[in-house]
Design an enzyme around this catalytic site. Structure first.
Site, PDB file in Angstrom:
ATOM      1  NE  ARG A 214       0.112  39.742  15.630  1.00 55.22           N
ATOM      2  CZ  ARG A 214      -0.422  40.913  15.459  1.00 55.22           C
ATOM      3  NH1 ARG A 214       0.264  41.910  14.924  1.00 55.22           N
ATOM      4  NH2 ARG A 214      -1.664  41.156  15.813  1.00 55.22           N
TER       5      ARG A 214
ATOM      6  CD1 TRP B  60       2.658  41.285  24.044  1.00 55.51           C
ATOM      7  CD2 TRP B  60       1.383  40.034  25.392  1.00 55.51           C
ATOM      8  NE1 TRP B  60       1.344  41.615  23.807  1.00 55.51           N
ATOM      9  CE2 TRP B  60       0.533  40.868  24.624  1.00 55.51           C
ATOM     10  CE3 TRP B  60       0.809  39.164  26.321  1.00 55.51           C
ATOM     11  CZ2 TRP B  60      -0.861  40.841  24.742  1.00 55.51           C
ATOM     12  CZ3 TRP B  60      -0.584  39.150  26.454  1.00 55.51           C
ATOM     13  CH2 TRP B  60      -1.394  39.982  25.668  1.00 55.51           C
TER      14      TRP B  60
ATOM     15  CG  ASP C  89      -4.053  49.357  15.782  1.00 59.17           C
ATOM     16  OD1 ASP C  89      -3.501  48.275  15.490  1.00 59.17           O
ATOM     17  OD2 ASP C  89      -3.597  50.130  16.650  1.00 59.17           O
ATOM     18  CG  ASP C  90      -2.774  44.973  11.895  1.00 57.26           C
ATOM     19  OD1 ASP C  90      -2.698  45.126  10.668  1.00 57.26           O
ATOM     20  OD2 ASP C  90      -2.263  44.017  12.508  1.00 57.26           O
TER      21      ASP C  90
ATOM     22  CB  CYS D 189       3.527  50.294  19.125  1.00 60.80           C
ATOM     23  SG  CYS D 189       2.536  48.886  19.644  1.00 60.80           S
TER      24      CYS D 189
ATOM     25  CG  ASP E 150      -0.298  44.743  22.930  1.00 60.03           C
ATOM     26  OD1 ASP E 150      -0.497  45.918  22.570  1.00 60.03           O
ATOM     27  OD2 ASP E 150       0.135  43.863  22.160  1.00 60.03           O
TER      28      ASP E 150
ATOM     29  CE  LYS F 110      -0.429  50.736  18.305  1.00 66.65           C
ATOM     30  NZ  LYS F 110      -1.714  50.098  18.662  1.00 66.65           N
TER      31      LYS F 110
ATOM     32  CG  ASP G 104       2.871  47.450  16.459  1.00 64.72           C
ATOM     33  OD1 ASP G 104       3.751  47.112  17.259  1.00 64.72           O
ATOM     34  OD2 ASP G 104       1.674  47.118  16.577  1.00 64.72           O
ATOM     35  CG  MET G 105       9.718  46.164  15.272  1.00 63.80           C
ATOM     36  SD  MET G 105      10.173  44.588  16.000  1.00 63.80           S
ATOM     37  CE  MET G 105      11.854  44.462  15.506  1.00 63.80           C
ATOM     38  CG  ASN G 106       3.246  43.650  16.487  1.00 62.73           C
ATOM     39  OD1 ASN G 106       3.359  44.035  17.642  1.00 62.73           O
ATOM     40  ND2 ASN G 106       2.337  44.126  15.672  1.00 62.73           N
TER      41      ASN G 106
END
Ligand code: GLA
Length: 714
Positions: free
Chosen positions: A437, A192, A360-361, A512, A534, A470, A472-474
Site C-alpha cells: 500500500r 482481508w 478517518d484517513d 484496526c 473492512d 482509530k 490503524d496498521m495497514n
C-alpha cells in the site's frame, strides 16, 4: 486456588482442575486438565500416569508421559515446547524441577507484554522452576488460576545462567498433553475482508496441524486463537479446550497426535524466522496463553473468555461502559472531503441521534490518496482550514464528540519523516524495502522511533478535544531485519500502546489493521474495540462476527452500517438487515448520511433509539449463539444481561425459501420460572417457553431477512 498435596500440585478453577506433579527423577509431568477432581495426591497413582499406553513405571522413556514443558534431545521425541542451542552448541536439553512457589495474584506486566491482571477476582499463580544443570539453563513456568473462571493462564521465562551466550530457536507459551481421544481442531483463518473463517479439522495420527501466521501482525490469515474439541462437540455439548494467545505478532498453535494416540498442543510465538540471542544472565519471557476448558461446548467456553478478558485483560475504562454511537466518514467520502462536507455530515448525524463523529484517513500531510504522508502527523490546512482543534470545536458545537484516525506505526517513502529519517523504516541494508500500500513500517524495536510515535500522536491529542482514536496498521511485515525481529517489533508496539493509552485514559481507542488484521487479545488489552473487518456487508458479517465471538467479547466487535450496494462485495441488502447485524458489537454508521432519503433517515433514527436501549447488554452480557450459518441457512444469537432481566435476540435467514419451515428459535440461559415481555409486541412468554419451545420467527419473504427482539423480565 492452588492446593499442594504430597507431590501433587492441583490448580482448581470454578469447575476445572489442572493437576501436575514430578516423578522420582524430577521430570514435571502433566496429569489432568478438565472437569474438577477432588483434592488427592495423584502422584501416588503411578499406574494411572501413562494410562492406556501400557507403561506403569517411570523407568520407561518420557515419550509415553504427558509433560508440562517438554524439552528436546532425550527420551521424549515429540515436538518440544522450546529449543535452544546451548553453550556447547547443541540442542539437547533436559529440565528437572528445582522449586515451586505459590504467589497470590497474577504475574501481570512483568514481561513487557499484556497479561491477565487480578482485578477484583481471586487469583493465584504457581511458579515452577526447572533447571538443566548440564548447560546452566533455567525455565520458570507460570500458571495463573482464578477461583471464578475455568481458565489457566500460562507463560514461561527462559534464563541463561551459563557464562556463554545461547540461542533460543523456539519458545512456546504453553504445552498441553491430552489423553487418547478423538479430537478436532478448530482454527480461524481467512484473508482481508474474510477474516476468521471457522475451520474444523479432525486430528489424525502422525499429522501435525499448525494454525500459524508469520506476516507480522497477528493477521487476517490466522487468528491466535484455536480450539481443540471432542469430535461430538458443538455449541452446547462436548469437551472443548480453548487456546488464546495474548499476542499481536507471529504466532503458532500446533497439534499432533503421537504414536500412542495422545495429543500434544503447543501455542506461542511462531518459531518460523525466530531466533533470540540470550546473553549470560539474561532472560526471555514468552507471551501469555490463556487456556480454557469447557465440558459444555463452545458457548460456555466463549462466555468464559468474554468474562476473563473484560474483567482481567482489557484495561480501558470504557471496557464495560456503553460506547458512543459513531459515524465514520471513510466509506462516505474516502479521501475526498472538505471541512464543509464533514460538518454537513456531522449535523445530519446529530439529528439522527449519533454521538461521535470520526474523521478517518486523509487529514494530515499531503495525503489525498494512499501514496504519501504517513508519519507526517500535522494537519493539512488546505483541506481543513480550522485545523484539527478548530474542526473538533465545530463538531463539539454541533453536539457530537470528535474522533480521529491515525496509522502511527507507518511511514510513507513520500513523507517529510522519511526524507529526514530514511533509516527509521524496517528494511535490510542490501535491498530496497518492499512497499505494501505504498508504505513501510517504522522500526519500533528502536526507542527513539517509539518516542517519535508517542510524541507525534500525543501532540495532536493534547491540542484538540479528541475523545476517540482509530489506531490503524495497514500492511504486513517483510524485510525482517534479523531472526526474532517480529518479536522485538511487537514489544515496541506494546510499549507505545501502554504509553499512549496510559497518558490518555479518557480517549476511547479502537484498533484496526486493514479491517480485522490484528484482532487479538494483545490489542484488546489496550483498545476495547477493534474494527472487525473492512467487509461491512451484512451477510458476510454474519460469519465474521459469529466466529470472532468464539473468543472475543461482543462489545470488542466493531460493526458499522454502510451503504448498499456494499462497497466490498456489491451486495444489496435492506437497511434493516445492516442495522440488525451491526447491533452485535460497537455500533456505528460509515456512509454519507446526507444522502439518506427521508424514509432511510427515519429508519436510522429508529435504529439508534433501539441501539441505545440494548447497548448496556453489550457491555457485560452473556452471549449465546443459537443458529450456526456454517451449518445451514440461519444465523442467530442472543445476548442476555447477567441478572437475566433483559434479552436481545437477533435472528436471520440468509436465502428465502418458498413455504419455508423456519425452525423455532430456542433461547438459552433465561430464568425458567420468570415471565418475559417482548418490548415491541407486548407479548408475554415464560422463560420455560422461550427456552424449551422457542419463539416463532416470521421472516419477510426475501433474501437476507433479519429480525431482532428485546425481551424484558416482568
Ligand atoms: C484501512 C481501514 C479502513 C480505513 C482505511 C483508511 O483499510 O481498515 O477502515 O480506515 O484503512 O485508509
Amino acid at each position: 486456588m492452588i492446593i499442594k498435596n504430597g507431590k501433587t500440585i492441583h490448580l482448581q478453577g470454578k469447575n476445572i482442575s489442572y493437576v501436575i506433579f514430578e516423578n522420582d527423577e524430577g521430570d514435571l509431568l502433566h496429569f489432568h486438565f478438565g472437569k474438577k477432581l477432588a483434592d488427592r495426591d495423584y502422584s501416588l497413582m503411578t499406574s494411572e500416569w501413562a494410562e492406556e499406553w501400557g507403561f506403569a513405571t517411570n523407568e520407561v522413556p518420557l515419550d509415553v508421559y504427558a509433560q508440562e514443558y517438554p524439552s528436546y534431545g532425550h527420551s521424549d521425541l515429540r515436538n518440544p515446547s522450546y529449543q535452544i542451542i546451548n553453550k556447547y552448541g547443541n540442542a539437547v536439553s533436559q529440565m528437572k524441577v528445582t522449586e515451586y512457589k505459590i504467589h497470590h495474584g497474577t504475574t501481570a506486566d512483568v514481561c513487557g507484554m499484556p497479561c491477565l491482571f487480578k482485578g477484583s477476582q481471586s487469583a493465584d499463580t504457581l511458579e515452577v522452576i526447572l533447571y538443566d544443570s548440564a548447560v546452566d539453563f533455567e525455565v520458570h513456568l507460570y500458571y495463573t488460576v482464578f477461583d471464578e473462571y475455568d481458565i489457566i493462564a500460562r507463560n514461561a521465562l527462559l534464563v541463561n545462567k551459563s557464562d556463554t551466550p545461547i540461542e533460543i530457536m523456539s519458545a512456546y507459551s504453553a504445552s498441553l498433553d491430552l489423553p487418547i481421544g478423538d479430537y478436532d481442531m478448530i482454527h480461524f483463518a481467512g484473508a482481508w475482508g474474510r477474516e476468521r473463517e471457522m475451520i474444523r479439522t479432525p486430528l489424525q495420527l502422525g499429522v501435525k496441524v499448525e494454525a500459524e501466521n508469520a506476516r507480522g501482525g497477528s493477521g487476517h490469515q490466522m487468528n491466535p486463537f484455536a480450539m481443540i474439541c471432542s469430535r461430538d462437540a458443538d455449541e452446547t455439548h462436548g469437551e472443548v479446550y480453548g487456546l488464546s494467545l495474548i499476542y499481536s505478532g507471529n504466532h503458532s498453535t500446533a497439534a499432533k497426535i503421537d504414536q500412542f494416540g495422545g495429543l500434544r498442543v503447543l501455542q506461542g510465538i511462531n518459531p518460523f524466522c525466530f531466533k533470540w540471542d540470550l546473553k549470560q544472565n539474561k532472560s526471555f519471557y514468552t507471551p501469555q496463553s490463556v487456556i480454557c476448558y469447557s465440558g459444555e461446548g463452545f458457548g460456555k467456553m466463549s462466555r468464559e473468555y468474554h468474562d476473563v478478558y473484560r474483567n482481567n485483560l482489557m484495561r480501558s475504562e470504557f471496557t464495560k461502559k456503553p460506547r458512543p454511537i459513531l459515524i465514520n466518514n471513510w466509506e462516505g467520502t474516502y479521501f475526498d472531503f472538505t471541512e464543509e462536507k464533514l460538518l454537513s455530515m456531522a449535523k445530519r448525524a446529530k439529528e439522527a441521534g449519533i454521538e461521535l463523529f470520526v474523521l478517518d484517513d486523509g487529514w494530515f500531510g499531503k495525503r489525498n490518496n494512499d501514496r504519501s504522508s504517513l508519519g507526517d502527523w500535522t494537519v493539512n490546512t488546505e483541506k481543513l482550514p480550522s485545523g484539527i482543534d478548530g474542526l473538533a470545536k465545530k463538531i463539539n458545537d454541533i453536539g457530537l464528540k470528535f474522533g480521529l484516525w491515525f496509522e502511527p506505526e507507518m511511514i510513507s517513502p513520500d513523507s517529510e519523516l522519511y526524507r529526514k529519517h530514511p533509516n527509521w523504516a524496517v528494511k535490510v541494508n542490501e535491498r530496497n524495502p518492499v512497499e505494501i500500500r505504498h508504505q513501510l513500517i517504522l522500526d519500533l524495536s528502536r526507542d527513539e522511533v517509539c518516542d517519535y510515535v508517542i510524541n507525534a500522536v500525543s501532540n495532536i491529542l493534547k491540542t484538540a478535544n479528541i475523545e476517540y482514536v482509530k489506531w490503524d496498521m495497514n500492511r504486513q511485515m517483510t524485510d525482517m531485519m534479523r531472526g526474532g525481529y517480529n518479536h522485538e517489533y511487537t514489544l515496541g508496539y506494546y510499549k507505545v500502546m501502554s504509553a499512549i493509552t496510559e497518558a490518555f485514559p479518557n480517549v476511547l481507542f479502537e484498533g484496526c489493521s486493514a479491517g480485522g488484521g490484528r484482532f487479538d487479545s494483545g490489542v484488546l488489552a489496550y483498545m476495547p474495540q477493534i474494527w472487525t473487518s473492512d467487509n461491512s456487508d451484512a451477510v458476510s458479517r454474519l460469519k465474521i462476527q459469529y466466529s470472532t465471538s468464539m473468543c472475543y467479547p461482543v462489545y470488542s466487535i466493531s460493526s458499522h452500517v454502510t451503504a448498499s450496494p456494499n462497497h466490498q462485495v456489491g451486495r444489496i441488502t435492506a437497511l434493516k438487515a445492516r442495522g440488525d447485524v451491526a447491533y452485535m458489537g460497537t455500533f456505528g454508521y460509515e456512509l454519507d448520511i446526507t444522502k439518506a432519503s427521508n424514509t432511510e433517515f427515519e429508519e436510522i433514527k429508529q435504529q439508534i433509539e433501539f441501539e441505545k436501549q440494548i447497548r448496556p447488554l453489550m457491555c457485560d452480557g452473556d452471549l449465546y449463539r443459537l443458529q450456526n450459518l456454517y451449518e445451514g441457512n440461519y444465523c442467530s444469537w442472543e445476548i442476555i444481561s447477567k441478572d437475566k432481566k433483559q434479552v436481545f435476540v437477533f435472528a436471520s435467514r440468509v436465502l428465502a425459501v418458498a413455504q419455508s419451515k423456519n425452525p423455532r428459535l430456542k433461547l438459552q440461559g433465561l430464568d425458567y420460572g420468570k415471565q418475559y415481555r417482548d418490548t415491541q409486541t407486548g407479548e408475554i412468554y415464560g422463560g420455560d417457553f422461550l427456552m424449551h419451545r422457542g419463539i416463532k420467527i416470521n421472516y419477510k419473504t426475501e433474501d437476507f431477512a433479519t429480525e431482532v427482539r428485546l425481551l424484558e423480565m416482568c
